[in-house]
Design an enzyme around this catalytic site. Structure first.
Site, PDB file in Angstrom:
ATOM      1  N   GLU A  93       2.774  18.258  78.957  1.00 60.35           N
ATOM      2  CA  GLU A  93       2.700  18.402  77.809  1.00 60.35           C
ATOM      3  C   GLU A  93       3.560  17.289  77.137  1.00 60.35           C
ATOM      4  O   GLU A  93       4.471  16.673  77.942  1.00 60.35           O
ATOM      5  CB  GLU A  93       3.167  20.018  77.272  1.00 60.35           C
ATOM      6  N   CYS A 106       8.905  13.397  72.781  1.00 61.25           N
ATOM      7  CA  CYS A 106       9.718  14.301  73.897  1.00 61.25           C
ATOM      8  C   CYS A 106       8.571  13.485  75.431  1.00 61.25           C
ATOM      9  O   CYS A 106       7.362  14.638  74.925  1.00 61.25           O
ATOM     10  CB  CYS A 106       9.830  15.486  74.076  1.00 61.25           C
ATOM     11  N   CYS A 113       7.902  21.429  88.058  1.00 64.53           N
ATOM     12  CA  CYS A 113       9.355  20.339  88.936  1.00 64.53           C
ATOM     13  C   CYS A 113       9.822  20.941  89.705  1.00 64.53           C
ATOM     14  O   CYS A 113       9.352  22.433  89.395  1.00 64.53           O
ATOM     15  CB  CYS A 113       9.949  20.813  87.531  1.00 64.53           C
ATOM     16  N   CYS A 117      15.353  25.654  88.147  1.00 60.54           N
ATOM     17  CA  CYS A 117      16.379  26.271  87.026  1.00 60.54           C
ATOM     18  C   CYS A 117      15.897  27.138  86.607  1.00 60.54           C
ATOM     19  O   CYS A 117      14.633  27.284  86.185  1.00 60.54           O
ATOM     20  CB  CYS A 117      16.553  24.875  86.148  1.00 60.54           C
ATOM     21  N   CYS A 120      14.273  27.884  82.786  1.00 61.82           N
ATOM     22  CA  CYS A 120      13.520  27.032  81.895  1.00 61.82           C
ATOM     23  C   CYS A 120      11.797  26.920  82.367  1.00 61.82           C
ATOM     24  O   CYS A 120      11.369  27.551  83.744  1.00 61.82           O
ATOM     25  CB  CYS A 120      13.730  25.509  83.133  1.00 61.82           C
ATOM     26  N   GLY A 165       9.320  17.983  84.260  1.00 59.21           N
ATOM     27  CA  GLY A 165       9.813  17.534  85.420  1.00 59.21           C
ATOM     28  C   GLY A 165      11.226  16.090  85.243  1.00 59.21           C
ATOM     29  O   GLY A 165      11.681  16.807  84.125  1.00 59.21           O
ATOM     30  N   GLU A 166      11.547  16.056  86.363  1.00 56.28           N
ATOM     31  CA  GLU A 166      12.965  15.664  86.557  1.00 56.28           C
ATOM     32  C   GLU A 166      12.480  13.932  86.706  1.00 56.28           C
ATOM     33  O   GLU A 166      12.314  13.853  87.805  1.00 56.28           O
ATOM     34  CB  GLU A 166      13.451  16.186  88.137  1.00 56.28           C
ATOM     35  N   SER A 197      16.950  12.194  80.588  1.00 56.13           N
ATOM     36  CA  SER A 197      17.322  13.421  81.030  1.00 56.13           C
ATOM     37  C   SER A 197      17.371  14.252  82.662  1.00 56.13           C
ATOM     38  O   SER A 197      16.080  13.808  82.956  1.00 56.13           O
ATOM     39  CB  SER A 197      16.443  14.286  79.883  1.00 56.13           C
ATOM     40  N   SER A 219      21.662  17.159  82.012  1.00 54.71           N
ATOM     41  CA  SER A 219      21.271  18.817  81.859  1.00 54.71           C
ATOM     42  C   SER A 219      23.054  19.807  82.303  1.00 54.71           C
ATOM     43  O   SER A 219      23.096  20.102  83.121  1.00 54.71           O
ATOM     44  CB  SER A 219      20.880  19.405  81.788  1.00 54.71           C
ATOM     45  N   LEU A 220      24.160  19.779  81.310  1.00 57.08           N
ATOM     46  CA  LEU A 220      25.351  20.650  82.354  1.00 57.08           C
ATOM     47  C   LEU A 220      25.015  21.739  82.385  1.00 57.08           C
ATOM     48  O   LEU A 220      24.919  22.157  84.222  1.00 57.08           O
ATOM     49  CB  LEU A 220      26.599  19.873  81.575  1.00 57.08           C
ATOM     50  N   HIS A 221      25.011  22.626  81.345  1.00 57.06           N
ATOM     51  CA  HIS A 221      24.805  23.859  80.956  1.00 57.06           C
ATOM     52  C   HIS A 221      25.987  24.842  81.546  1.00 57.06           C
ATOM     53  O   HIS A 221      25.660  25.851  81.552  1.00 57.06           O
ATOM     54  CB  HIS A 221      23.790  24.401  81.426  1.00 57.06           C
ATOM     55  N   ASN A 296      15.525  28.764  74.143  1.00 56.55           N
ATOM     56  CA  ASN A 296      14.356  29.109  73.397  1.00 56.55           C
ATOM     57  C   ASN A 296      13.788  30.480  74.131  1.00 56.55           C
ATOM     58  O   ASN A 296      13.275  29.333  75.833  1.00 56.55           O
ATOM     59  CB  ASN A 296      13.456  27.587  73.748  1.00 56.55           C
ATOM     60  N   CYS A 339      12.735  22.585  73.249  1.00 61.30           N
ATOM     61  CA  CYS A 339      12.805  22.509  74.865  1.00 61.30           C
ATOM     62  C   CYS A 339      13.105  23.641  75.751  1.00 61.30           C
ATOM     63  O   CYS A 339      12.925  24.747  75.499  1.00 61.30           O
ATOM     64  CB  CYS A 339      14.605  22.682  74.916  1.00 61.30           C
TER      65      CYS A 339
HETATM   66  N1  SAH Z   1      14.133  18.019  84.728  1.00 62.57           N
HETATM   67  C1  SAH Z   1      15.421  17.174  83.188  1.00 62.57           C
HETATM   68  C2  SAH Z   1      14.579  16.859  82.441  1.00 62.57           C
HETATM   69  C3  SAH Z   1      13.955  18.195  81.462  1.00 62.57           C
HETATM   70  S1  SAH Z   1      14.704  18.463  80.231  1.00 62.57           S
HETATM   71  C4  SAH Z   1      16.333  17.471  82.987  1.00 62.57           C
HETATM   72  O1  SAH Z   1      16.837  18.668  82.949  1.00 62.57           O
HETATM   73  O2  SAH Z   1      17.776  16.831  81.891  1.00 62.57           O
HETATM   74  C5  SAH Z   1      14.378  19.851  79.754  1.00 62.57           C
HETATM   75  C6  SAH Z   1      15.898  19.785  78.689  1.00 62.57           C
HETATM   76  O3  SAH Z   1      15.830  21.660  77.784  1.00 62.57           O
HETATM   77  C7  SAH Z   1      16.531  19.965  79.577  1.00 62.57           C
HETATM   78  O4  SAH Z   1      18.421  20.018  78.657  1.00 62.57           O
HETATM   79  C8  SAH Z   1      17.129  21.600  79.759  1.00 62.57           C
HETATM   80  O5  SAH Z   1      17.858  21.823  80.568  1.00 62.57           O
HETATM   81  C9  SAH Z   1      16.683  22.897  78.372  1.00 62.57           C
HETATM   82  N2  SAH Z   1      16.038  23.455  78.633  1.00 62.57           N
HETATM   83  C10 SAH Z   1      15.245  24.495  80.212  1.00 62.57           C
HETATM   84  N3  SAH Z   1      15.105  25.747  79.519  1.00 62.57           N
HETATM   85  C11 SAH Z   1      15.294  25.820  78.543  1.00 62.57           C
HETATM   86  C12 SAH Z   1      14.993  27.134  77.304  1.00 62.57           C
HETATM   87  N4  SAH Z   1      14.827  28.005  77.909  1.00 62.57           N
HETATM   88  N5  SAH Z   1      15.951  26.932  76.204  1.00 62.57           N
HETATM   89  C13 SAH Z   1      16.310  25.653  75.843  1.00 62.57           C
HETATM   90  N6  SAH Z   1      16.163  24.191  76.213  1.00 62.57           N
HETATM   91  C14 SAH Z   1      15.730  24.113  78.386  1.00 62.57           C
END
Ligand code: SAH
Length: 363
Positions: A93, A106, A113, A117, A120, A165-166, A197, A219-221, A296, A339
């Site tokens: 996508e 995007c 992937c 995580c 996601c 993907g990463e 990212s 993507s720290l979280h 999301n 996202c």
């Molecule tokens: N693998 C890379 C590229 C993907 S970026 C990375 O992890 O950065 C996608 C972004 O959306 C990342 O910051 C990811 O953590 C965030 N994301 C993933 N699932 C999400 C969700 N359900 N709601 C909001 N953001 C999310």
């Protein structure tokens, strides 16, 4: 006879080498670069400043093959999502997000992937393979063609590798695609408008800086290893201290350059004031800005979005600590383009989706 070379995947140097290899002057490569990426021409017969015999030779040994659009959707807020069909029948996508001052594409970097995580949707699809450079840059070609056909829609001004993907696990294909994005004879974007990212692949961050230093988002979280180990399992390999050291190296020597930290807001998991304080201390010595992303949802997701009040308080604490912080407005939710909602149609070699369905009784 050898299979034709897909010139879409070749950056300037590779294209020059290709023309040298068929006994032509390297500047032919630069001409073809413009035809492909600036004018969207895929048929050699239409490349009118090449001699006829060269055009015929190219038809024998090369091609310009873009992926196909399988379907497209437009959200109420103008966000567009394309399901992109690859030659092997996997689908990925690509999302376009129009804003007042920019149009952001995007882009995906892998089919599925492997990082798993927890929050996601892409992770649920499992992993199939890396995208080729042609399939990455091809997403810009497809989106540009589609946007050109839609009157009154703004053009692509920014690209983020934040789709499926990463990207740092696919640098050999990502770097040529990035260099086409930056090349004045191709897409001509400033590095400030191109962002990669990562979930935190530390060696990849150093390699990206060396090979193609664009903007970096991480993507720290979570503000501590115990929680991050759970949310972003690659943290067990590259824990927060190593990750932040790599972030400091990434922006070292580049004036005003900052790392963007993405932080998905999960209700009752990572959104307390104490966690905001902890995050502020972590980032105190990293040139940074923070994007708070309201979670999301997707079918079967084990989390809920934080309340607006929790998000506002969290942001206020970071701002008080002097950290530039914005809350990202969810875009394209009604077409699952936001996202973390990108799923594509992955032929799942890892069998993760099946395992997950069994474990959770979900799908
Ligand atoms: N693998 C890379 C590229 C993907 S970026 C990375 O992890 O950065 C996608 C972004 O959306 C990342 O910051 C990811 O953590 C965030 N994301 C993933 N699932 C999400 C969700 N359900 N709601 C909001 N953001 C999310």
């Amino acid at each position: 006879m050898n299979a034709p070379v897909n010139l879409l995947s070749q950056d300037r140097h590779r294209l020059e080498d290709f023309f040298a290899s068929i006994g032509e002057k390297p500047f032919r490569g630069r001409q073809v670069l413009r035809w492909i990426h600036q004018r969207g021409v895929t048929n050699f017969a239409d490349m009118t400043d090449l001699a006829r015999d060269l055009r015929e030779k190219l038809q024998d040994v090369a091609e310009v093959r873009t992926p196909q659009v399988a379907s497209s959707e437009i959200a109420a807020d103008g966000t567009r999502k394309w399901l992109v069909q690859l030659a092997d029948s996997n689908c990925i996508e690509t999302v376009f997000i129009p804003e007042a001052d920019r149009g952001t594409l995007c882009v995906s970097s892998q089919v599925g992937c492997a990082l798993n995580c927890d929050f996601c949707a892409t992770a649920r699809q499992g992993y199939n393979r890396n995208l080729g450079s042609d399939e990455i840059i091809g997403q810009l070609a497809i989106a540009t063609r589609e946007l050109d056909a839609a009157p009154g829609v703004r053009a692509i001004s920014n690209v983020v590798l934040m789709g499926m993907g990463e990207p740092l696990l696919n640098l050999d294909n990502v770097v040529p695609a990035l260099s086409l994005m930056l090349d004045d004879l191709a897409w001509g974007l400033s590095w400030r408008r191109v962002t990669v990212s990562t979930a935190g692949i530390v060696p990849g961050m150093d390699e990206l800086k060396q090979r193609c230093p664009v903007n970096l988002a991480v993507s720290l979280h979570a503000p501590d290893d115990a929680l991050r180990d759970r949310l972003v399992p690659i943290n067990r390999k590259y824990p927060i201290a190593d990750l932040l050291a790599a972030c400091r190296r990434f922006v070292a020597d580049v004036p005003r350059k900052r790392v963007t930290f993405e932080y998905v807001m999960l209700d009752g998991v990572n959104d307390s004031p104490g966690q905001a304080q902890a995050l502020a201390s972590l980032l105190a010595d990293v040139p940074s800005k923070v994007n708070l992303i309201p979670f999301n949802g997707f079918p079967g997701a084990p989390y809920r979005r934080s309340s607006q009040q929790a998000i506002d308080t969290f942001r206020e604490i970071l701002l008080q600590a002097g950290i530039m912080t914005v809350t990202r407005r969810p875009r394209g939710e009604d077409i699952a383009a936001a996202c973390g909602q990108l799923a594509g149609q992955v032929i799942d070699r890892t069998q993760r989706s099946a395992r997950w369905a069994r474990v959770e009784g979900n799908l």
